[in-house]
Design an enzyme around this catalytic site. Structure first.
Site, short mmCIF file in Angstrom:
data_model
loop_
_atom_site.label_atom_id
_atom_site.label_comp_id
_atom_site.label_asym_id
_atom_site.label_seq_id
_atom_site.Cartn_x
_atom_site.Cartn_y
_atom_site.Cartn_z
N MET A 88 10.02 -6.10 43.23
CA MET A 88 9.41 -4.82 42.91
C MET A 88 10.25 -3.62 43.34
SD MET A 88 7.07 -6.23 41.32
CE MET A 88 5.53 -5.48 40.88
N ILE A 130 13.40 -0.91 41.76
CA ILE A 130 14.19 -0.53 40.58
C ILE A 130 15.66 -0.63 40.94
CG2 ILE A 130 14.79 1.43 39.09
CD1 ILE A 130 11.81 2.21 39.28
N ASN A 169 14.57 -10.82 33.93
CA ASN A 169 13.34 -10.45 34.61
C ASN A 169 12.16 -11.05 33.86
OD1 ASN A 169 11.57 -8.94 36.38
ND2 ASN A 169 11.24 -7.47 34.72
N HIS A 193 8.12 -10.16 33.12
CA HIS A 193 7.16 -9.06 33.22
C HIS A 193 5.81 -9.55 32.68
CE1 HIS A 193 5.76 -4.98 33.52
NE2 HIS A 193 5.25 -5.09 32.30
C1 GAR Z 1 4.51 -11.92 38.34
O1 GAR Z 1 3.32 -11.82 37.59
C2 GAR Z 1 5.61 -11.12 37.66
O2 GAR Z 1 5.54 -11.16 36.25
C3 GAR Z 1 5.33 -9.74 38.16
O3 GAR Z 1 5.01 -9.91 39.52
C4 GAR Z 1 4.38 -11.19 39.67
C5 GAR Z 1 5.08 -11.92 40.78
O4 GAR Z 1 4.39 -13.08 41.11
N1 GAR Z 1 6.44 -8.86 37.98
C6 GAR Z 1 6.31 -7.57 37.70
O5 GAR Z 1 5.24 -7.00 37.61
C7 GAR Z 1 7.62 -6.84 37.51
N2 GAR Z 1 7.37 -5.56 36.93
P1 GAR Z 1 5.04 -14.18 42.02
O6 GAR Z 1 5.60 -13.47 43.25
O7 GAR Z 1 3.89 -15.08 42.39
O8 GAR Z 1 6.10 -14.86 41.23
#
Ligand code: GAR
Length: 224
Positions: A91, A93, A108, A110
């Site tokens: 998280m 940029i 990535n 998303h």
């Molecule tokens: C996931 O849903 C991913 O797509 C999202 O964070 C979560 C991480 O989950 N990413 C974003 O929102 C990026 N903008 P995790 O730590 O359990 O893999």
């Protein structure tokens, strides 16, 4: 020579776990050479340690600006001989310096059907907006947030009375299948990029059932 991937995560790391599992069962022919976190309490670190994967913690709060933070990450990633940088719930940029250093070698995931609902709250924003199909997208990373060429997407229907939490669980379950598959395509040299478009060699369209049905949410009733 192994295909070295480094996973960057900030939180729970369930996507990291799906990547570890795919490597361990032999579906993903790659080596996770490093898991790098910008938070010392990220559960992703525990997952990596349990799997015997080298970890690094680089706290963004220790640096004066984004460039210095990114330079520290670049140093670690280069030392680990990384072929592909995999953002999995990371998280922060990234600066143009980072993107240029690993140009065409950053992906990535998303939790939304890009280009809709970019940013840190993809699912909550989609639910709040009132769409009836959610999903996830795996894409190359360029200098604009959540903008790079799309490699794969999965559609996840949900009901209007479902909470963002329920939808998130369903979307995550798809993320865990799509992301390792995309990494395997990349490891095998099957993904190419031409400007805005990415393509995967020798894959078909999503299977459409022989009765010609397709996903409409809410479900169509008999007679329609
Ligand atoms: C996931 O849903 C991913 O797509 C999202 O964070 C979560 C991480 O989950 N990413 C974003 O929102 C990026 N903008 P995790 O730590 O359990 O893999």
């Amino acid at each position: 020579m192994s295909f070295n991937i480094a996973v960057l995560a900030s939180g729970s790391g369930s996507n990291l776990q799906s990547i570890i599992d795919a490597v361990e069962r032999g579906s993903l022919e790659a080596k996770i050479c490093l898991v790098l976190c910008n938070r010392s309490n990220a559960f992703a670190l525990e997952r990596a340690k349990k799997a015997g994967i080298p970890t690094a913690i680089i706290l963004h709060s220790d640096f004066e600006n984004r460039e210095e933070f990114d330079s520290a990450m670049i140093e670690q990633l280069q030392a680990a001989n990384v072929d592909l940088v995999v953002l999995a719930g990371f998280m922060r940029i990234l600066t143009p310096l980072f993107i240029k250093t690993f140009a065409g070698r950053i992906v990535n995931i998303h939790p939304a059907l890009l280009p809709s609902f970019k940013g840190a709250h993809g699912i909550a924003d989609a639910v709040e907006y009132g769409v009836t199909l959610a999903g996830c997208t795996v894409h190359f990373v360029d200098e604009i947030m959540d903008n790079g060429a799309i490699i794969a997407q999965a559609v996840v229907p949900f009901a209007s009375d479902e909470s963002a939490d329920t939808v998130q669980k369903r979307v995550l379950a798809f993320e865990h299948r799509v992301y390792p598959q995309v990494l395997q395509w990349i490891a095998n040299g099957r993904v190419s990029q031409n400007g805005r478009k990415a393509s995967v060699q020798d894959t078909g369209l999503a299977k459409i059932p022989s009765d010609g049905s397709f996903i409409v949410s809410p479900q169509l009733e008999d007679g329609f």
